[in-house]
Design an enzyme around this catalytic site. Structure first.
Site, PDB file in Angstrom:
ATOM      1  N   SER A 140      17.221  38.135  48.018  1.00 49.51           N
ATOM      2  CA  SER A 140      18.166  38.344  48.976  1.00 49.51           C
ATOM      3  C   SER A 140      19.776  38.764  48.218  1.00 49.51           C
ATOM      4  O   SER A 140      19.885  38.615  47.256  1.00 49.51           O
ATOM      5  CB  SER A 140      18.461  37.219  49.693  1.00 49.51           C
ATOM      6  OG  SER A 140      19.774  37.191  50.397  1.00 49.51           O
ATOM      7  N   TYR A 156      20.309  28.299  48.817  1.00 47.16           N
ATOM      8  CA  TYR A 156      19.892  29.354  49.016  1.00 47.16           C
ATOM      9  C   TYR A 156      20.075  30.452  48.135  1.00 47.16           C
ATOM     10  O   TYR A 156      19.185  31.223  47.345  1.00 47.16           O
ATOM     11  CB  TYR A 156      19.908  29.980  50.302  1.00 47.16           C
ATOM     12  CG  TYR A 156      19.152  31.269  50.861  1.00 47.16           C
ATOM     13  CD1 TYR A 156      18.217  31.120  51.272  1.00 47.16           C
ATOM     14  CD2 TYR A 156      20.086  32.305  50.892  1.00 47.16           C
ATOM     15  CE1 TYR A 156      17.369  32.481  51.425  1.00 47.16           C
ATOM     16  CE2 TYR A 156      19.487  33.646  51.166  1.00 47.16           C
ATOM     17  CZ  TYR A 156      18.308  33.726  51.534  1.00 47.16           C
ATOM     18  OH  TYR A 156      17.599  34.836  51.926  1.00 47.16           O
TER      19      TYR A 156
END
Ligand SMILES: NC(=O)c1ccc[n+]([C@@H]2O[C@H](COP(=O)([O-])OP(=O)(O)OC[C@H]3O[C@@H](n4cnc5c(N)ncnc54)[C@H](OP(=O)(O)O)[C@@H]3O)[C@@H](O)[C@H]2O)c1
Length: 234
Positions: A140, A156
């Site tokens: 990501s 994350y």
């Protein structure tokens, strides 16, 4: 179109993972659809078979070391060799660095980083022995230092930055002259349960770069980080 290659996709039962499974099946690969809930995996697989694709469902909870090992054993017992591994399964807890609980920290690391690491340890040696393999780590932009990280999802972001570090270090571990490639990708902001309803991209659009990396030719890149088939900063 037929292709003797077999691809294992984690978290293949919905979202971007399912779109990658469909895209690989459409390209003629045999798909091993990994799902932590086998029934959900079977439901997703039916939609791929409905379009003529070859798909096998494997119960695979990437948080569980034993689940990963058992999946590998079942595939070995059936002489299924994995040529393409897409580490897609992921979770996205919302909390800044100080709010993050120990449980969140342990879970996000275990799913987003440790799971992919254990999977490459199971499947990459065979790719190297057979001199063909493609590993796609679905990362990501939230894990990109160059793009600023995502401080509202601190654990994350850290897990995806660590996944990118795995990509770089794995690339270095591939013997020279062997056609095995490992890359990270960001799908963009995608309309899935994780991405939410406001996200502009469809799962199919989010899957595109992963499908490209999963089927790279021998002269394609390795050890990179991509979005929309273009390099992005680590
Ligand atoms: N959506 C976005 O905008 C976006 C942006 C950047 C990166 N990504 C990345 O893209 C990947 C896919 O995201 P998505 O948007 O498709 O998310 P999603 O719709 O929430 O789907 C996540 C998938 O991961 C599976 N999963 C979660 N924990 C698992 C575990 N322990 N073992 C096996 N599977 C597990 C889920 O299975 P269940 O159905 O059983 O829960 C589901 O299949 C993730 O790695 C995510 O970080 C997404």
């Amino acid at each position: 179109m037929s292709n003797d290659r077999t691809a294992l996709v984690t978290g293949g039962n919905r979202g971007i993972g399912l779109a990658i499974c469909k895209g690989l099946a459409d390209r003629g690969l045999n798909v091993v659809l990994g799902a932590r809930n086998e029934d959900k995996g079977k439901g997703a697989a039916a939609s791929i078979r409905g379009r003529g694709g070859s798909v096998r469902v494997e119960q695979l909870d990437v948080i569980e070391t034993a689940s990963i090992a058992a999946c590998k054993e079942r595939l070995d017992a059936d002489d299924v060799t994995v040529d393409v591994l897409v580490n897609n399964a992921g979770i996205y807890p919302e909390a800044d660095a100080l709010e993050t609980t120990i449980d969140q920290l342990d879970e996000v690391w275990t799913v987003n980083t440790r799971g992919p690491w254990l999977l490459v340890k199971e499947f990459m040696p065979g790719m190297i022995d057979r001199s063909y393999g493609r590993v796609v780590n679905v990362s990501s932009g939230s894990g990109s230092f160059g793009e600023g990280l995502d401080t509202n999802h601190a654990a994350y972001s850290a897990s995806k930055a660590a996944l990118n570090a795995l990509t770089m270090t794995l690339d270095d571990a591939i013997p020279s002259g062997v056609d095995v490639k490992v890359n990270s990708m960001c799908p963009g902001w995608v309309h899935t349960r994780m991405g939410g309803e406001s996200a502009p991209r469809t799962p199919e659009e989010g899957a595109d770069t992963g499908l490209w990396l999963a089927t790279l030719p021998a002269d394609g890149p390795s050890g990179g980080f991509f979005r929309d088939r273009e390099r992005i900063p680590w």
